[in-house]
Design a protein around this motif. Structure first.
Motif, PDB file in Angstrom:
ATOM      1  N   GLU A  15       1.048  -1.150   0.025  1.00 26.98           N
ATOM      2  CA  GLU A  15       0.108  -0.068   0.119  1.00 26.98           C
ATOM      3  C   GLU A  15       0.951   1.248  -0.002  1.00 26.98           C
ATOM      4  O   GLU A  15       1.868   1.251   0.683  1.00 26.98           O
ATOM      5  CB  GLU A  15      -0.748  -0.140   1.232  1.00 26.98           C
ATOM      6  N   GLY A  16       0.730   2.313  -0.781  1.00 25.00           N
ATOM      7  CA  GLY A  16       1.304   3.537  -0.999  1.00 25.00           C
ATOM      8  C   GLY A  16       2.425   3.399  -2.017  1.00 25.00           C
ATOM      9  O   GLY A  16       3.049   4.360  -2.325  1.00 25.00           O
ATOM     10  N   THR A  17       2.687   2.329  -2.455  1.00 25.27           N
ATOM     11  CA  THR A  17       3.846   2.159  -3.619  1.00 25.27           C
ATOM     12  C   THR A  17       3.072   2.146  -4.836  1.00 25.27           C
ATOM     13  O   THR A  17       1.981   1.965  -5.039  1.00 25.27           O
ATOM     14  CB  THR A  17       4.580   0.956  -3.243  1.00 25.27           C
ATOM     15  N   PRO A  18       3.946   2.655  -6.058  1.00 20.41           N
ATOM     16  CA  PRO A  18       3.495   2.490  -7.312  1.00 20.41           C
ATOM     17  C   PRO A  18       3.004   1.139  -8.001  1.00 20.41           C
ATOM     18  O   PRO A  18       3.460   0.160  -7.609  1.00 20.41           O
ATOM     19  CB  PRO A  18       4.690   3.074  -7.937  1.00 20.41           C
ATOM     20  N   VAL A  19       2.076   1.247  -8.622  1.00 19.75           N
ATOM     21  CA  VAL A  19       1.501   0.168  -9.374  1.00 19.75           C
ATOM     22  C   VAL A  19       1.702   0.236 -10.865  1.00 19.75           C
ATOM     23  O   VAL A  19       1.702   1.112 -11.487  1.00 19.75           O
ATOM     24  CB  VAL A  19      -0.009   0.149  -9.381  1.00 19.75           C
ATOM     25  N   LEU A  20       2.213  -0.830 -11.554  1.00 17.02           N
ATOM     26  CA  LEU A  20       2.521  -0.921 -13.100  1.00 17.02           C
ATOM     27  C   LEU A  20       1.856  -2.196 -13.402  1.00 17.02           C
ATOM     28  O   LEU A  20       2.485  -3.169 -13.057  1.00 17.02           O
ATOM     29  CB  LEU A  20       3.889  -1.074 -13.347  1.00 17.02           C
ATOM     30  N   LEU A  21       0.944  -2.206 -14.370  1.00 21.25           N
ATOM     31  CA  LEU A  21       0.493  -3.534 -14.810  1.00 21.25           C
ATOM     32  C   LEU A  21       0.730  -3.329 -16.446  1.00 21.25           C
ATOM     33  O   LEU A  21       0.505  -2.371 -17.050  1.00 21.25           O
ATOM     34  CB  LEU A  21      -1.014  -3.548 -14.626  1.00 21.25           C
ATOM     35  N   ARG A  22       1.434  -4.328 -17.000  1.00 16.66           N
ATOM     36  CA  ARG A  22       1.747  -4.264 -18.236  1.00 16.66           C
ATOM     37  C   ARG A  22       0.959  -4.800 -19.326  1.00 16.66           C
ATOM     38  O   ARG A  22       0.329  -5.972 -19.110  1.00 16.66           O
ATOM     39  CB  ARG A  22       3.308  -4.974 -18.333  1.00 16.66           C
ATOM     40  N   CYS A  23       0.837  -4.294 -20.607  1.00 12.31           N
ATOM     41  CA  CYS A  23       0.099  -4.775 -21.553  1.00 12.31           C
ATOM     42  C   CYS A  23       0.771  -4.386 -22.984  1.00 12.31           C
ATOM     43  O   CYS A  23       1.023  -3.406 -23.249  1.00 12.31           O
ATOM     44  CB  CYS A  23      -1.297  -4.145 -21.437  1.00 12.31           C
ATOM     45  N   ASN A  24       0.641  -5.557 -23.734  1.00 14.22           N
ATOM     46  CA  ASN A  24       1.209  -5.383 -25.216  1.00 14.22           C
ATOM     47  C   ASN A  24       0.052  -5.636 -26.146  1.00 14.22           C
ATOM     48  O   ASN A  24      -0.306  -6.391 -26.003  1.00 14.22           O
ATOM     49  CB  ASN A  24       2.407  -5.958 -25.400  1.00 14.22           C
ATOM     50  N   TYR A  25       0.134  -4.875 -27.268  1.00 16.24           N
ATOM     51  CA  TYR A  25      -0.978  -5.095 -28.166  1.00 16.24           C
ATOM     52  C   TYR A  25      -0.434  -5.450 -29.489  1.00 16.24           C
ATOM     53  O   TYR A  25       0.874  -5.357 -29.801  1.00 16.24           O
ATOM     54  CB  TYR A  25      -1.780  -4.028 -28.256  1.00 16.24           C
ATOM     55  N   SER A  26      -1.287  -6.330 -30.413  1.00 23.22           N
ATOM     56  CA  SER A  26      -0.767  -6.513 -31.690  1.00 23.22           C
ATOM     57  C   SER A  26      -2.033  -6.186 -32.419  1.00 23.22           C
ATOM     58  O   SER A  26      -3.160  -6.505 -32.388  1.00 23.22           O
ATOM     59  CB  SER A  26      -0.637  -7.862 -31.911  1.00 23.22           C
ATOM     60  N   SER A  27      -1.941  -5.364 -33.610  1.00 23.34           N
ATOM     61  CA  SER A  27      -2.947  -4.848 -34.595  1.00 23.34           C
ATOM     62  C   SER A  27      -2.243  -4.205 -35.700  1.00 23.34           C
ATOM     63  O   SER A  27      -1.244  -3.597 -35.715  1.00 23.34           O
ATOM     64  CB  SER A  27      -3.644  -3.707 -33.780  1.00 23.34           C
ATOM     65  N   SER A  28      -3.257  -4.569 -36.822  1.00 26.15           N
ATOM     66  CA  SER A  28      -2.766  -4.077 -37.993  1.00 26.15           C
ATOM     67  C   SER A  28      -3.035  -2.821 -38.196  1.00 26.15           C
ATOM     68  O   SER A  28      -2.790  -2.180 -39.550  1.00 26.15           O
ATOM     69  CB  SER A  28      -3.490  -5.009 -39.100  1.00 26.15           C
TER      70      SER A  28
END
Lengths: 112, 114
Positions: A15-28
């Motif tokens: 609690e109180g620390t940064p959050v990073l949730l990662r997402c990569n996409y593929s699209s034409s």
């Protein structure tokens, strides 16, 4: 075909620390991208969406995400985690017909 | 504003039985979606309606799944006969229109097939 990959199935922060949730996409083509949150036994709620306007998107509850075309990424961040942020988070993209394709989800755990 | 309503919230059946789920979208929303969410996975679109017409059902297993939205409002999703692998949460969502509109999700129906 469009797809999204969430790089972490589980993320644990204090609690109180940064959050990073990662997402990569593929699209034409230039995609629309979304982050949804799902609390236990609840429906999905939209946190934020990118639709080719500003690359830094601000959402609800202090979350934001940055669209980086060069990295094909759309990572979700929050400066300071709260206990109430513990939930499942889904990254998604859509086609022109508004049909969403979801990633596998990231479970965020927040430790006191 | 009332949200998307779904019933039942939970259902337990044995394989080869039939089951039906009901969804009432947000008033005025023309587009309705059914998703299947298997435990540990993201939701997968099964079918999309625009009013009472089907826009896309390419991922609906039509040998056992069917869905209808007869009057362009409520919708039902049926499975007949159910298999073990149908155990999942079935989510209904609605949006004002089909293009770049936010989808609002219901709480889902959790189906367990024994």
């Amino acid at each position: 075909a469009q797809s999204v990959t969430q790089l972490d199935s589980h993320v644990s922060v204090s609690e109180g620390t940064p959050v990073l949730l990662r997402c990569n996409y593929s699209s034409s083509y230039s995609p629309s991208l979304f982050w949804y949150v799902q609390h236990p036994n609840k429906g999905l709620q939209l946190l934020l969406k990118y639709t080719s306007a500003a690359t830094l998107v601000k959402g609800i509850n202090g979350f934001e995400a940055e669209f980086k075309k060069s990295e094909t990424s759309f990572h979700l961040t929050k400066p300071s985690a709260h206990m109430s942020d513990a939930a499942e988070y889904f990254c998604a993209t859509d086609n022109a017909g508004n049909m969403l394709t979801f990633g596998g989800g990231t479970r965020l755990m927040v430790k006191p | 504003e009332a949200g998307v309503a779904q019933s039942p919230r939970y259902k337990i059946i044995e394989k080869r039985q039939s089951v039906a789920f009901w969804c009432n979208p947000i008033s005025g929303h023309a587009t309705l979606y059914w998703y299947q969410q298997i435990l540990g996975q993201g939701p997968k679109l099964l079918i999309q309606f625009q009013n009472n017409g089907v826009v896309d059902d390419s991922q609906l297993p039509k040998d056992r799944f069917s869905a209808e939205r007869l009057k362009g409002v409520d919708s039902t999703l049926k499975i007949q006969p159910a298999k073990l692998e149908d155990s999942a949460v079935y989510l209904c969502a609605s949006s004002l229109a089909a293009v770049l509109n936010e989808q609002f999700f219901g709480p889902g129906t959790r189906l367990t097939v024994l």
